[in-house]
Design a protein around this motif. Structure first.
Motif, PDB file in Angstrom:
ATOM      1  N   ALA A 110      24.074  19.140 -41.276  1.00  0.00           N
ATOM      2  CA  ALA A 110      23.994  17.701 -39.477  1.00  0.00           C
ATOM      3  C   ALA A 110      25.423  16.631 -39.896  1.00  0.00           C
ATOM      4  CB  ALA A 110      22.885  16.307 -40.702  1.00  0.00           C
ATOM      5  N   ALA A 111      25.920  17.041 -41.211  1.00  0.00           N
ATOM      6  CA  ALA A 111      27.098  15.669 -41.666  1.00  0.00           C
ATOM      7  C   ALA A 111      27.784  16.692 -40.644  1.00  0.00           C
ATOM      8  CB  ALA A 111      27.066  15.991 -43.063  1.00  0.00           C
ATOM      9  N   LEU A 112      28.320  17.365 -40.542  1.00  0.00           N
ATOM     10  CA  LEU A 112      28.993  18.459 -39.599  1.00  0.00           C
ATOM     11  C   LEU A 112      28.807  18.224 -38.603  1.00  0.00           C
ATOM     12  CD1 LEU A 112      28.857  21.921 -41.826  1.00  0.00           C
ATOM     13  CD2 LEU A 112      30.905  20.656 -41.538  1.00  0.00           C
ATOM     14  N   VAL A 113      27.846  18.583 -37.563  1.00  0.00           N
ATOM     15  CA  VAL A 113      27.942  18.346 -36.201  1.00  0.00           C
ATOM     16  C   VAL A 113      28.140  16.607 -36.412  1.00  0.00           C
ATOM     17  CG1 VAL A 113      26.020  17.159 -34.293  1.00  0.00           C
ATOM     18  CG2 VAL A 113      25.366  19.907 -36.350  1.00  0.00           C
ATOM     19  N   ARG A 114      27.554  15.308 -36.614  1.00  0.00           N
ATOM     20  CA  ARG A 114      28.162  14.390 -36.771  1.00  0.00           C
ATOM     21  C   ARG A 114      29.626  14.456 -36.720  1.00  0.00           C
ATOM     22  NH1 ARG A 114      24.659  12.132 -40.345  1.00  0.00           N
ATOM     23  NH2 ARG A 114      25.632  12.189 -41.849  1.00  0.00           N
ATOM     24  N   ALA A 115      30.315  14.489 -37.692  1.00  0.00           N
ATOM     25  CA  ALA A 115      31.846  14.804 -37.343  1.00  0.00           C
ATOM     26  C   ALA A 115      32.044  15.477 -35.768  1.00  0.00           C
ATOM     27  CB  ALA A 115      32.192  15.851 -39.169  1.00  0.00           C
ATOM     28  N   LEU A 151      31.578  15.914 -33.159  1.00  0.00           N
ATOM     29  CA  LEU A 151      30.976  14.586 -31.912  1.00  0.00           C
ATOM     30  C   LEU A 151      31.930  13.125 -31.966  1.00  0.00           C
ATOM     31  CD1 LEU A 151      27.601  15.241 -32.157  1.00  0.00           C
ATOM     32  CD2 LEU A 151      28.574  15.721 -30.375  1.00  0.00           C
ATOM     33  N   PRO A 152      31.922  12.805 -30.621  1.00  0.00           N
ATOM     34  CA  PRO A 152      32.457  11.050 -30.947  1.00  0.00           C
ATOM     35  C   PRO A 152      31.926  10.286 -30.805  1.00  0.00           C
ATOM     36  CG  PRO A 152      33.028  12.927 -28.370  1.00  0.00           C
ATOM     37  CD  PRO A 152      32.297  13.972 -29.546  1.00  0.00           C
ATOM     38  N   PRO A 153      32.315   9.636 -31.917  1.00  0.00           N
ATOM     39  CA  PRO A 153      31.289   8.538 -32.344  1.00  0.00           C
ATOM     40  C   PRO A 153      30.175   7.914 -31.353  1.00  0.00           C
ATOM     41  CG  PRO A 153      33.626   7.508 -32.894  1.00  0.00           C
ATOM     42  CD  PRO A 153      33.864   9.045 -32.066  1.00  0.00           C
ATOM     43  N   GLY A 154      29.470   7.229 -31.162  1.00  0.00           N
ATOM     44  CA  GLY A 154      28.004   6.995 -30.120  1.00  0.00           C
ATOM     45  C   GLY A 154      27.905   8.302 -29.753  1.00  0.00           C
ATOM     46  N   ALA A 155      28.098   8.998 -29.707  1.00  0.00           N
ATOM     47  CA  ALA A 155      27.702  10.193 -28.642  1.00  0.00           C
ATOM     48  C   ALA A 155      26.332  10.646 -29.195  1.00  0.00           C
ATOM     49  CB  ALA A 155      28.714  11.727 -28.475  1.00  0.00           C
ATOM     50  N   LEU A 156      25.865  10.830 -30.389  1.00  0.00           N
ATOM     51  CA  LEU A 156      24.856  10.717 -30.573  1.00  0.00           C
ATOM     52  C   LEU A 156      23.522  10.124 -30.676  1.00  0.00           C
ATOM     53  CD1 LEU A 156      23.512  14.211 -31.747  1.00  0.00           C
ATOM     54  CD2 LEU A 156      23.761  13.099 -33.828  1.00  0.00           C
ATOM     55  N   ARG A 157      22.565  10.858 -29.841  1.00  0.00           N
ATOM     56  CA  ARG A 157      21.199   9.675 -29.964  1.00  0.00           C
ATOM     57  C   ARG A 157      20.684   9.957 -30.820  1.00  0.00           C
ATOM     58  NH1 ARG A 157      17.601   6.819 -27.203  1.00  0.00           N
ATOM     59  NH2 ARG A 157      18.811   5.756 -25.611  1.00  0.00           N
ATOM     60  N   ALA A 158      20.365  11.427 -31.040  1.00  0.00           N
ATOM     61  CA  ALA A 158      20.004  12.009 -32.430  1.00  0.00           C
ATOM     62  C   ALA A 158      19.729  13.368 -33.063  1.00  0.00           C
ATOM     63  CB  ALA A 158      17.881  11.852 -31.852  1.00  0.00           C
ATOM     64  N   LEU A 159      19.694  14.021 -33.525  1.00  0.00           N
ATOM     65  CA  LEU A 159      19.777  14.991 -34.205  1.00  0.00           C
ATOM     66  C   LEU A 159      18.449  15.942 -34.922  1.00  0.00           C
ATOM     67  CD1 LEU A 159      21.541  18.125 -34.339  1.00  0.00           C
ATOM     68  CD2 LEU A 159      22.374  16.901 -36.835  1.00  0.00           C
ATOM     69  N   VAL A 160      17.813  16.450 -34.445  1.00  0.00           N
ATOM     70  CA  VAL A 160      16.576  16.986 -34.912  1.00  0.00           C
ATOM     71  C   VAL A 160      16.247  18.551 -35.411  1.00  0.00           C
ATOM     72  CG1 VAL A 160      15.285  15.191 -33.917  1.00  0.00           C
ATOM     73  CG2 VAL A 160      15.707  17.288 -32.548  1.00  0.00           C
ATOM     74  N   LEU A 161      15.531  18.624 -35.958  1.00  0.00           N
ATOM     75  CA  LEU A 161      15.180  20.523 -36.339  1.00  0.00           C
ATOM     76  C   LEU A 161      13.823  20.541 -35.936  1.00  0.00           C
ATOM     77  CD1 LEU A 161      15.543  23.311 -38.512  1.00  0.00           C
ATOM     78  CD2 LEU A 161      14.326  21.458 -40.012  1.00  0.00           C
ATOM     79  N   ILE A 162      14.403  21.717 -35.212  1.00  0.00           N
ATOM     80  CA  ILE A 162      12.999  21.781 -33.891  1.00  0.00           C
ATOM     81  C   ILE A 162      12.419  23.640 -34.406  1.00  0.00           C
ATOM     82  CG2 ILE A 162      13.971  20.523 -32.518  1.00  0.00           C
ATOM     83  CD1 ILE A 162      14.621  23.099 -31.093  1.00  0.00           C
ATOM     84  N   GLY A 163      11.380  23.940 -33.905  1.00  0.00           N
ATOM     85  CA  GLY A 163      11.239  25.290 -34.236  1.00  0.00           C
ATOM     86  C   GLY A 163      10.147  24.828 -35.188  1.00  0.00           C
ATOM     87  N   GLY A 164       9.715  26.324 -36.000  1.00  0.00           N
ATOM     88  CA  GLY A 164       8.393  26.006 -36.640  1.00  0.00           C
ATOM     89  C   GLY A 164       9.039  25.280 -38.898  1.00  0.00           C
ATOM     90  N   TYR A 165       9.895  25.224 -38.936  1.00  0.00           N
ATOM     91  CA  TYR A 165      10.610  24.417 -39.999  1.00  0.00           C
ATOM     92  C   TYR A 165      10.435  23.342 -39.634  1.00  0.00           C
ATOM     93  CZ  TYR A 165      12.451  28.924 -42.020  1.00  0.00           C
ATOM     94  OH  TYR A 165      13.223  30.119 -41.973  1.00  0.00           O
ATOM     95  N   GLY A 166      10.969  23.076 -38.311  1.00  0.00           N
ATOM     96  CA  GLY A 166      10.769  21.261 -38.074  1.00  0.00           C
ATOM     97  C   GLY A 166       9.223  21.002 -37.356  1.00  0.00           C
ATOM     98  N   ARG A 167       8.007  21.651 -37.563  1.00  0.00           N
ATOM     99  CA  ARG A 167       6.817  21.786 -37.412  1.00  0.00           C
ATOM    100  C   ARG A 167       6.402  21.019 -39.339  1.00  0.00           C
ATOM    101  NH1 ARG A 167       7.928  24.588 -33.380  1.00  0.00           N
ATOM    102  NH2 ARG A 167       6.057  26.490 -33.865  1.00  0.00           N
TER     103      ARG A 167
END
Length: 403
Positions: free
Chosen positions: A28-33, A35-51
């Motif tokens: 998550a830290a790598l993804v935020r870094a 992307l430009p500031p303010g570009a990300l609304r949400a980062l979520v884990l989906i799939g089996g681990y997300g459930r």
């Protein structure tokens, strides 16, 4: 005192949960870094681990995640270079951890406009927030099981059945040298996909693996043999074992197809009507069903169909009746794949059906190998953007597409 994190697995150890969350926090830290500031609304884990139902593999007495972590970055707006940037940012972490980390991209606007697809319903019902706005995904109130589009479930079934076609192609080319673990993973995914499609048309689908297994156990529409197979597939999904009785069950190709074919037929009878009694003539019935998108109550679906018709190029022109031909234009590649799938996967379709499938797919002939290669070529182009990478990784290079 540390706050307990939501679980990623059903019965993984505390050590596995902690190490997995540490890896996800780093991702998550790598993804935020990246992307430009303010570009990300949400980062979520989906799939089996997300459930909270991710697979746990035990190797040398040590637990580790069995499947990739599937991340979804929901952006405020389109960023054309974002996918490549995120892949590059996560590459060192993938290498150092030895764990697959896949990241998908969408935007707030796309999700707000999207119909209720299986993947979005599953996301809303089960995800883990890694960064950003915790309220956004739960706010997508249209994403409910009762609003899932039937054609999306059809596409899910096609995609899972395509894994069986990949297995057939790998075994045809490499014989005993084919990767047995990959074949087994594909088979398990296919069994679950078939069962999920049946649960959907019976009004019993749920986003949770364990709840689906419970509902399948009591589903009269499924033969007892398939109910056991589905339960075994879910058990494998949660705690994979590549040796032993379950592995031998899923490796029995002919017995497996005999169990899956009636499930597919039952799904198609519910989708197409009681006239669906055999695979002969199935392609015409399946394609004519695409005309339903033109019903007045489905303006958004009609618009999507017309866009499809404008950009889809037919591999071949089979002798279709006028309504089936219009349906093919409206439904595009996904409709074509659904119409020809039975001839590719099962051996029970007649010569006329195989000939029609060969023409539609642009195959070099109507033999099973010719149909399978043409089907996978089309499927990889229109349905699974990752297929080319997976195919090359496993030495599965298909011939160039027909013009």
């Amino acid at each position: 005192m540390a706050v307990a994190r939501e679980r990623l697995t059903v019965d993984g150890s505390d050590a596995l949960e902690a190490s997995s969350w540490a890896l996800l926090d780093e991702a998550a830290a790598l993804v935020r870094a990246a992307l430009p500031p303010g570009a990300l609304r949400a980062l979520v884990l989906i799939g089996g681990y997300g459930r909270g139902e991710g697979g746990v593999l035990v190797q040398g007495g040590v637990e580790r995640p069995h499947n990739n972590f599937d991340l979804l970055a929901i952006l405020e707006r389109d960023l054309p270079a974002a996918r490549a940037q995120l892949d590059d940012a996560l590459a060192p972490l993938r290498r150092s951890s030895g764990i697959g980390i896949d990241v998908g991209l969408t935007t707030v606007a796309r999700l707000v406009r999207s119909p209720a697809l299986v993947m979005w319903v599953d996301m809303r019902n089960g995800h883990r927030l890694l960064a950003g706005d915790a309220s956004f995904v739960p706010s997508l109130s249209r994403f409910t099981v009762t609003r899932i589009e039937p054609n999306d479930v059809r596409d899910l079934l096609v995609n899972r059945a395509a894994l069986l076609a990949i297995n057939d192609e790998l075994e045809a080319r490499f014989g005993a040298e084919a990767d047995a673990r990959l074949l087994l993973k594909h088979t398990v995914k296919a069994v679950i996909g078939y069962g999920d499609a049946l649960l959907f048309v019976e009004g019993r689908y749920d986003s949770s693996y364990r709840e689906r297994a419970r509902r399948m156990e009591n589903l009269d529409a499924a033969p007892a043999a398939f109910r056991r197979l589905y339960a075994d597939a879910i058990a494998f999904r949660l705690r994979p074992a590549y040796e032993g009785p379950l592995a031998r069950t899923f490796a029995a190709r002919d017995e497996l197809r005999a169990a899956l074919e009636p499930i597919h037929a039952a799904f198609e009878r519910r989708r197409l009507g009681p006239g669906q009694t055999s695979w002969d003539g199935h392609a015409h019935r399946s394609l004519r069903a695409e005309l339903r998108v033109l019903e007045p109550a489905r303006p958004a679906g009609a618009l999507r169909a017309l866009r499809t018709a404008a950009r889809f190029r037919l591999p071949g022109l089979a002798p279709l009746d006028p309504f089936a031909h219009i349906g093919l234009r409206l439904g595009g590649a996904r409709a074509l794949l659904a119409a020809t799938l039975p001839c590719v996967i099962y051996g029970s379709a007649g010569a006329a059906a195989a000939s029609t499938a060969a023409t539609l797919l642009g195959a070099s002939g109507s033999a099973s190998a010719d149909l399978r290669e043409a089907f996978l070529r089309l499927w990889g182009r229109w349905s699974d953007v990752n297929f080319g990478h997976v195919a090359r990784k496993n030495g599965l290079v298909l011939a160039a597409s027909s013009p």
